[in-house]
Each structure stands twice: as C-alpha cells, then as structure tokens.
Design a protein around this motif. Structure first.
Motif, short mmCIF file in Angstrom:
data_model
loop_
_atom_site.label_atom_id
_atom_site.label_comp_id
_atom_site.label_asym_id
_atom_site.label_seq_id
_atom_site.Cartn_x
_atom_site.Cartn_y
_atom_site.Cartn_z
N LEU A 23 0.82 -1.20 0.00
CA LEU A 23 0.00 0.00 0.00
C LEU A 23 0.86 1.26 0.00
O LEU A 23 0.70 2.14 -0.85
CB LEU A 23 -0.94 0.01 1.21
CG LEU A 23 -1.79 1.27 1.38
CD1 LEU A 23 -2.77 1.43 0.24
CD2 LEU A 23 -2.51 1.23 2.72
N PHE A 24 1.79 1.34 0.96
CA PHE A 24 2.58 2.56 1.10
C PHE A 24 3.64 2.71 0.01
O PHE A 24 3.73 3.76 -0.63
CB PHE A 24 3.25 2.63 2.47
CG PHE A 24 2.28 2.97 3.57
CD1 PHE A 24 1.67 4.20 3.62
CD2 PHE A 24 1.98 2.05 4.56
CE1 PHE A 24 0.78 4.52 4.62
CE2 PHE A 24 1.10 2.36 5.58
CZ PHE A 24 0.48 3.60 5.61
N GLN A 27 1.92 1.81 -3.84
CA GLN A 27 0.79 2.59 -4.34
C GLN A 27 0.86 4.07 -3.98
O GLN A 27 0.66 4.92 -4.83
CB GLN A 27 -0.53 2.00 -3.81
CG GLN A 27 -0.76 0.55 -4.17
CD GLN A 27 -0.80 0.33 -5.66
OE1 GLN A 27 -1.48 1.05 -6.39
NE2 GLN A 27 -0.06 -0.67 -6.14
N LEU A 28 1.13 4.40 -2.71
CA LEU A 28 1.03 5.78 -2.26
C LEU A 28 2.32 6.58 -2.40
O LEU A 28 2.29 7.75 -2.78
CB LEU A 28 0.56 5.81 -0.80
CG LEU A 28 -0.82 5.22 -0.52
CD1 LEU A 28 -1.12 5.23 0.97
CD2 LEU A 28 -1.89 5.96 -1.30
N PHE A 29 3.44 5.98 -2.05
CA PHE A 29 4.72 6.70 -2.06
C PHE A 29 5.72 6.01 -2.98
O PHE A 29 6.80 5.61 -2.55
CB PHE A 29 5.28 6.80 -0.63
CG PHE A 29 4.37 7.53 0.31
CD1 PHE A 29 4.24 8.91 0.23
CD2 PHE A 29 3.65 6.85 1.28
CE1 PHE A 29 3.40 9.60 1.10
CE2 PHE A 29 2.81 7.52 2.15
CZ PHE A 29 2.68 8.90 2.06
#
Length: 127
Positions: A23-24, A27-29
């Motif tokens: 996720l982190f 996808q996000l960072f």
C-alpha cells in the motif's frame, strides 16, 4: 514462550507488513523506492516475514503484549526506531533528501503500528 503463538503471530505480522508495504511503497509513495526491474519480490516477502516474527518474538517472549492498543503503541515505537535506523544508514552514503527521510520514517512508524496491533490482536485471541 509459547512457540505456537509466536509462529502464528509472526505469520500474521509478516503478511500485514507485506500488505502495508504494498500500500505505502507500491501505491502511495512510489517515489521513495522507484520500481527496479531487478526487484526480488520473494526477498521483500521474506523481509516482511522477518519483521513480523521479530515483533511476535518481542510480544510473546518478553513483553507479553496481547492487547491491540498496546501492540499498536509498541509497534509504532519499534517502527519509528527501525525507520530512523534504516534511513540514517541509507543516507550515510548518498545525498540526503530530508523530505523522503521524514516520509519513510513516518511510513515505518505506521507500518510498525499496524503490525504490532495485528500481532497483539492475534496473540490475544489464541490460547
């Protein structure tokens, strides 16, 4: 130490760490660790499992943590120190980007909190 609880907690913690990492970091960072065609996903998974077992060992053998809130707090502290440790060493041999240093340290804190809460939750549910 109850070996069964340690193993179950470690597996759950490792899976949670892997999913939070996806996720982190995936996808996000994505700018923290850009995609590399030589990335070995199996080593990332094994690293996540190692962290899950590390948290499970601390909680089962020494701390006796079985409450998710306490696990969240302990995991956040462990994640903070891990993030600082890793970033200090990583930036010792390259130009420092303080923004990425801070983001990655906070990501490690949040991931540690998630793993800690999950491991403590599982340890509290199994006998």
């Amino acid at each position: 130490m109850n070996v069964k609880n340690f193993i179950i907690g470690g597996i759950v913690g490792g899976i949670v760490d892997f999913l939070l990492g996806w996720l982190f970091y995936g996808q996000l960072f994505t700018n923290l660790y850009p995609q590399n065609p030589n990335t070995k996903l199996e080593f990332i998974f094994l690293g996540c499992m190692t962290f899950g077992f590390f948290i499970s060992l601390i909680f089962t053998k020494w701390a006796g943590i079985k409450n998710p809130i306490t696990g969240l707090k302990a995991g956040a502290l462990i994640g903070l120190f891990y993030g600082l440790f890793m970033n200090f060493f990583m930036y010792s041999s390259q130009a420092i980007d303080y923004k990425l240093f801070g983001i990655d340290t906070i990501v490690n804190l949040v991931m540690g909190a998630g793993v800690g809460a999950a491991v403590a939750f599982v340890l509290g549910k199994i006998k």
